[in-house]
Design a protein around this motif. Structure first.
Motif, PDB file in Angstrom:
ATOM      1  N   VAL A 227       0.947  -1.117   0.007  1.00 22.65           N
ATOM      2  CA  VAL A 227       0.042  -0.033   0.081  1.00 22.65           C
ATOM      3  C   VAL A 227       1.072   1.176   0.214  1.00 22.65           C
ATOM      4  CG1 VAL A 227      -1.549   1.440   1.367  1.00 22.65           C
ATOM      5  CG2 VAL A 227      -2.198  -1.111   0.906  1.00 22.65           C
ATOM      6  N   GLU A 228       2.059   1.155   0.799  1.00 22.08           N
ATOM      7  CA  GLU A 228       2.849   2.394   0.834  1.00 22.08           C
ATOM      8  C   GLU A 228       3.436   2.815  -0.567  1.00 22.08           C
ATOM      9  OE1 GLU A 228       5.941   1.725   3.555  1.00 22.08           O
ATOM     10  OE2 GLU A 228       4.717   1.891   5.266  1.00 22.08           O
ATOM     11  N   ARG A 229       3.651   1.492  -1.330  1.00 18.54           N
ATOM     12  CA  ARG A 229       4.279   1.724  -2.779  1.00 18.54           C
ATOM     13  C   ARG A 229       3.095   2.145  -3.760  1.00 18.54           C
ATOM     14  NH1 ARG A 229       7.767  -4.040  -2.739  1.00 18.54           N
ATOM     15  NH2 ARG A 229       9.347  -3.077  -1.429  1.00 18.54           N
ATOM     16  N   ILE A 230       1.947   1.537  -3.496  1.00 14.07           N
ATOM     17  CA  ILE A 230       0.878   2.167  -4.254  1.00 14.07           C
ATOM     18  C   ILE A 230       0.669   3.626  -4.165  1.00 14.07           C
ATOM     19  CG2 ILE A 230      -1.691   2.001  -4.519  1.00 14.07           C
ATOM     20  CD1 ILE A 230      -1.527  -0.882  -3.778  1.00 14.07           C
ATOM     21  N   GLN A 231       0.739   4.318  -3.083  1.00 14.99           N
ATOM     22  CA  GLN A 231       0.632   5.535  -2.816  1.00 14.99           C
ATOM     23  C   GLN A 231       1.774   6.239  -3.745  1.00 14.99           C
ATOM     24  OE1 GLN A 231       0.528   5.053   1.751  1.00 14.99           O
ATOM     25  NE2 GLN A 231      -0.861   6.605   1.268  1.00 14.99           N
ATOM     26  N   ASP A 236      -1.454   6.802 -13.941  1.00 19.47           N
ATOM     27  CA  ASP A 236      -1.688   6.236 -15.139  1.00 19.47           C
ATOM     28  C   ASP A 236      -1.144   4.527 -15.332  1.00 19.47           C
ATOM     29  OD1 ASP A 236      -2.670   8.394 -16.553  1.00 19.47           O
ATOM     30  OD2 ASP A 236      -0.705   9.111 -17.096  1.00 19.47           O
ATOM     31  N   GLU A 237      -0.372   4.275 -14.142  1.00 21.19           N
ATOM     32  CA  GLU A 237       0.120   2.998 -13.955  1.00 21.19           C
ATOM     33  C   GLU A 237      -0.661   2.108 -13.105  1.00 21.19           C
ATOM     34  OE1 GLU A 237       3.200   1.770 -15.204  1.00 21.19           O
ATOM     35  OE2 GLU A 237       2.857   3.458 -16.524  1.00 21.19           O
ATOM     36  N   ILE A 238      -1.765   2.654 -12.516  1.00 25.95           N
ATOM     37  CA  ILE A 238      -2.672   1.765 -11.502  1.00 25.95           C
ATOM     38  C   ILE A 238      -3.090   0.573 -12.184  1.00 25.95           C
ATOM     39  CG2 ILE A 238      -4.789   2.008 -10.240  1.00 25.95           C
ATOM     40  CD1 ILE A 238      -2.595   3.384  -8.821  1.00 25.95           C
ATOM     41  N   GLY A 239      -3.686   0.632 -13.282  1.00 25.87           N
ATOM     42  CA  GLY A 239      -4.256  -0.498 -13.919  1.00 25.87           C
ATOM     43  C   GLY A 239      -3.272  -1.593 -14.175  1.00 25.87           C
ATOM     44  N   ARG A 240      -2.140  -1.315 -14.579  1.00 23.19           N
ATOM     45  CA  ARG A 240      -1.340  -2.383 -14.824  1.00 23.19           C
ATOM     46  C   ARG A 240      -0.571  -2.909 -13.628  1.00 23.19           C
ATOM     47  NH1 ARG A 240       4.195  -2.392 -14.035  1.00 23.19           N
ATOM     48  NH2 ARG A 240       4.360  -0.105 -13.788  1.00 23.19           N
ATOM     49  N   VAL A 241      -0.618  -2.299 -12.470  1.00 27.03           N
ATOM     50  CA  VAL A 241      -0.310  -2.609 -11.223  1.00 27.03           C
ATOM     51  C   VAL A 241      -1.326  -3.589 -10.519  1.00 27.03           C
ATOM     52  CG1 VAL A 241       0.346  -1.925  -8.889  1.00 27.03           C
ATOM     53  CG2 VAL A 241       1.243  -0.743 -10.507  1.00 27.03           C
ATOM     54  N   VAL A 242      -2.751  -3.157 -10.714  1.00 27.06           N
ATOM     55  CA  VAL A 242      -3.845  -3.872 -10.146  1.00 27.06           C
ATOM     56  C   VAL A 242      -3.832  -5.263 -10.743  1.00 27.06           C
ATOM     57  CG1 VAL A 242      -6.383  -4.101 -10.144  1.00 27.06           C
ATOM     58  CG2 VAL A 242      -5.345  -2.003  -9.425  1.00 27.06           C
ATOM     59  N   LEU A 243      -3.580  -5.441 -12.270  1.00 32.42           N
ATOM     60  CA  LEU A 243      -3.408  -6.659 -12.968  1.00 32.42           C
ATOM     61  C   LEU A 243      -2.302  -7.517 -12.195  1.00 32.42           C
ATOM     62  CD1 LEU A 243      -4.831  -8.023 -15.296  1.00 32.42           C
ATOM     63  CD2 LEU A 243      -3.267  -6.981 -16.858  1.00 32.42           C
ATOM     64  N   GLN A 244      -1.128  -6.952 -12.120  1.00 37.32           N
ATOM     65  CA  GLN A 244      -0.136  -7.696 -11.606  1.00 37.32           C
ATOM     66  C   GLN A 244      -0.427  -8.169 -10.571  1.00 37.32           C
ATOM     67  OE1 GLN A 244       3.197  -5.068 -11.719  1.00 37.32           O
ATOM     68  NE2 GLN A 244       3.786  -5.329 -13.924  1.00 37.32           N
ATOM     69  N   CYS A 261      -8.461   2.956   3.082  1.00 39.54           N
ATOM     70  CA  CYS A 261      -8.154   3.693   4.342  1.00 39.54           C
ATOM     71  C   CYS A 261      -6.941   4.684   3.961  1.00 39.54           C
ATOM     72  CB  CYS A 261      -7.851   2.798   5.516  1.00 39.54           C
ATOM     73  SG  CYS A 261      -9.238   1.759   6.010  1.00 39.54           S
ATOM     74  N   ALA A 262      -6.253   4.159   3.092  1.00 35.67           N
ATOM     75  CA  ALA A 262      -4.923   4.982   2.784  1.00 35.67           C
ATOM     76  C   ALA A 262      -5.380   6.202   1.864  1.00 35.67           C
ATOM     77  CB  ALA A 262      -3.785   4.484   2.235  1.00 35.67           C
ATOM     78  N   GLY A 263      -6.604   6.282   1.344  1.00 38.85           N
ATOM     79  CA  GLY A 263      -6.935   7.475   0.418  1.00 38.85           C
ATOM     80  C   GLY A 263      -6.706   7.000  -0.930  1.00 38.85           C
ATOM     81  N   GLU A 264      -6.565   5.760  -1.298  1.00 38.47           N
ATOM     82  CA  GLU A 264      -6.160   5.485  -2.619  1.00 38.47           C
ATOM     83  C   GLU A 264      -7.287   4.756  -3.365  1.00 38.47           C
ATOM     84  OE1 GLU A 264      -3.456   5.815  -4.250  1.00 38.47           O
ATOM     85  OE2 GLU A 264      -2.504   6.933  -2.281  1.00 38.47           O
ATOM     86  N   SER A 265      -8.447   5.708  -3.407  1.00 40.15           N
ATOM     87  CA  SER A 265      -9.634   5.398  -4.169  1.00 40.15           C
ATOM     88  C   SER A 265      -9.484   4.685  -5.671  1.00 40.15           C
ATOM     89  CB  SER A 265     -10.691   6.476  -4.122  1.00 40.15           C
ATOM     90  OG  SER A 265     -11.003   6.918  -2.976  1.00 40.15           O
ATOM     91  N   GLY A 266      -8.514   5.426  -6.436  1.00 40.50           N
ATOM     92  CA  GLY A 266      -8.346   5.090  -7.542  1.00 40.50           C
ATOM     93  C   GLY A 266      -7.925   3.196  -7.906  1.00 40.50           C
ATOM     94  N   PHE A 267      -7.090   2.995  -7.013  1.00 40.95           N
ATOM     95  CA  PHE A 267      -6.623   1.690  -6.804  1.00 40.95           C
ATOM     96  C   PHE A 267      -7.748   0.639  -6.571  1.00 40.95           C
ATOM     97  CE2 PHE A 267      -5.180  -2.013  -4.654  1.00 40.95           C
ATOM     98  CZ  PHE A 267      -4.318  -2.632  -5.349  1.00 40.95           C
ATOM     99  N   VAL A 268      -8.483   1.387  -5.593  1.00 43.97           N
ATOM    100  CA  VAL A 268      -9.995   0.396  -5.177  1.00 43.97           C
ATOM    101  C   VAL A 268     -10.705   0.343  -6.399  1.00 43.97           C
ATOM    102  CG1 VAL A 268     -11.972   0.227  -3.660  1.00 43.97           C
ATOM    103  CG2 VAL A 268      -9.442   0.878  -2.777  1.00 43.97           C
TER     104      VAL A 268
END
Length: 376
Positions: A227-231, A236-244, A261-268
Motif C-alpha cells: 500500500v505504501e508503494r501504491i501511494q 496512469d500506472e494503476i491499471g497495470r499494477v492492479v492486474l499484476q 483507508c490510505a485514500g487510494e480510491s483509484g486503486f480500489v
C-alpha cells in the motif's frame, strides 16, 4: 574520622573567593554527610552548609556537590531537588542515580526539563511505569530510544503502543523494542507486521510462533508495504499494477481495504472493476453511489468475504465526507477517521491503528488456531 569537617572549613567557605576551594569543601561536606558517627550538631551543620552550597554562583561548586550526593540515599531532599532542577551539567548525576527522587519528581522533570534530563531519567537503573508513561508522552526521540533500550524500565502496554504509533518507521527504536524481554503478546502481534524481516524472524523464534501463524503475519506485513508503494504510483500506472497483483492472487479484500483507508480510491475502483469484470467507469459510479445498493451490488459480485463489507461501507462513508469537507488529502486525519469509523462497526476488536484492525479482521478468516494472547 579523617579529613573531618571543621568550623575553619565553614569560615573558609564563607570567605573563600576561589571556586576550586569551595568545590573542595563541597566534596568534603557531601562525603561526610552519610557518616553514621556524625554528632547531631555536626549533621545539622553539614546540612546547613549543603543548603548554602546548592545556591553557590559557581556551577563547578554545585556540580561537585551533585557528584558526591547522587549516590547517597540519605541526602537532604530539598538539596537534591534543587540540584535536579539545576542546569544539565549539575543535574545529570542526580537524575541518573539519586534514589531520593520520587516518581512524582521524575515525572515533573520529564515534562518540564531539558532533553538531556529526559535522557538521563530514561537511562536510570530502574524506571517506574509512571515515569515511562511520561517519557513516552513527551515525544523526545532520544529519551524514548534510551527508555526502550533500558531493560530496567517498566513500560506499560499503553506506553509501548503509543511509542509504536509514533516511531513505527524508526529502526533505532523498533529494533531494541523488538528485542525487549518483557513485551506483551499483543504488542508482539503488532510488531510482527511492521518490523524488518530480520526482526520478524527474531520475534517468531523468541516467542515460539507457529509457522502457519508466522506466514499470516508475513503476508499482512507485505500488504502494508504494498500500500505504501501504491501511494507513490502514477495514476496512469494503476491499471497495470492492479492486474499484476491480481495475477499473483493477492488482490484481496484486506489489501483493497487498506488502500481505501490510505485514500487510494483509484486503486480500489480499478480493483473492483477487475474483480467484477465491470467497466471501470460503471464500477466507480456504483462504488460511490450515495444509496446503499450500488456498492452492495459491486461487493457481492466481487465475491469478497462478507466480514469485510461493514468496514468497506464505513471507509467509503469517510472518503465521501472528507472529500466534501476538503480534508481527504490530510492523510493522518484520514487514517484516524478510518480507525474511528471502522472501529465503531467492530467494537469487540481492540486495535491502536486501522492497519492493526484490518489485520485482526483478516485473521477471522483463517483456519489457524491462534495461540494464547493472539486475537483472531
Amino acid at each position: 574520622m579523617q579529613d573531618r569537617l571543621t568550623f575553619a572549613d565553614v569560615e573558609r567557605l564563607l570567605s573563600e573567593p576561589m571556586e576550586d576551594a569551595r568545590a573542595l569543601i563541597a566534596r568534603k561536606v557531601a562525603s561526610q554527610f552519610s557518616n553514621v558517627v556524625l554528632t547531631p550538631r555536626e549533621r545539622e551543620l553539614a546540612q546547613e552548609i549543603l543548603g548554602y552550597l546548592v545556591h553557590d554562583i559557581a556551577a563547578q561548586v554545585r556540580s561537585a556537590l551533585a557528584q558526591c550526593l547522587c549516590d547517597l540515599p540519605a541526602a537532604p531532599r530539598d538539596v537534591i531537588l534543587a540540584l535536579a532542577g539545576d542546569i544539565d551539567e549539575v543535574a545529570l548525576p542526580i537524575l541518573e542515580s539519586s534514589t531520593v527522587l520520587t516518581e512524582e519528581d521524575m515525572v515533573h522533570l520529564v515534562l518540564t526539563g531539558s532533553a538531556a534530563k529526559r535522557r538521563a531519567i530514561a537511562g536510570r537503573k530502574d524506571v517506574a511505569p509512571a515515569v515511562s508513561d511520561a517519557i513516552a508522552r513527551a515525544g523526545d526521540r532520544a529519551a524514548v530510544a534510551a527508555l526502550i533500550g533500558n531493560e530496567g524500565a517498566i513500560i506499560r502496554s499503553e506506553a509501548l503502543n503509543a511509542i509504536v504509533d509514533r516511531y513505527s518507521d524508526d529502526d533505532e527504536i523498533m529494533d531494541p523494542m523488538a528485542r525487549r524481554t518483557d513485551l506483551p503478546i499483543c504488542l508482539v502481534e503488532r510488531l510482527l507486521t511492521i518490523v524488518s524481516d530480520q526482526l520478524r524472524q527474531h520475534l517468531i523464534e523468541r516467542h515460539d510462533i507457529a509457522p502457519d501463524m508466522a506466514a499470516i503475519f508475513e503476508e499482512q506485513a507485505r500488504e502494508r508495504v504494498l500500500v505504501e508503494r501504491i501511494q507513490a504510483i502514477h495514476p496512469d500506472e494503476i491499471g497495470r499494477v492492479v492486474l499484476q497483483i491480481a495475477e499473483r492472487k493477492r488482490l484481496t479484500a484486506s489489501l483493497l481495504l487498506r488502500a481505501l483507508c490510505a485514500g487510494e480510491s483509484g486503486f480500489v475502483e480499478t480493483g473492483f472493476a477487475l474483480l467484477t469484470n465491470v467497466p471501470e467507469e460503471r464500477a466507480t459510479r456504483l462504488i460511490h453511489d450515495v444509496g446503499p445498493l450500488g456498492f452492495r451490488a459491486v461487493y457481492a459480485r466481487a465475491a469478497l468475504p462478507e466480514i469485510f463489507y461493514p468496514a468497506f461501507r464505513a471507509a467509503l462513508d469517510v472518503v465521501h465526507e472528507l472529500q466534501a469537507d476538503g480534508y481527504l488529502s490530510d492523510r493522518p486525519y484520514l487514517r484516524h477517521s478510518m480507525r474511528t469509523r471502522i472501529g465503531e462497526r467492530f467494537p469487540e476488536i481492540e486495535a491502536g491503528d486501522v492497519d492493526f484492525l484490518i489485520d485482526r479482521l483478516t485473521r477471522r478468516l483463517s483456519p489457524v488456531s491462534w495461540g494464547k494472547g493472539f486475537a483472531a
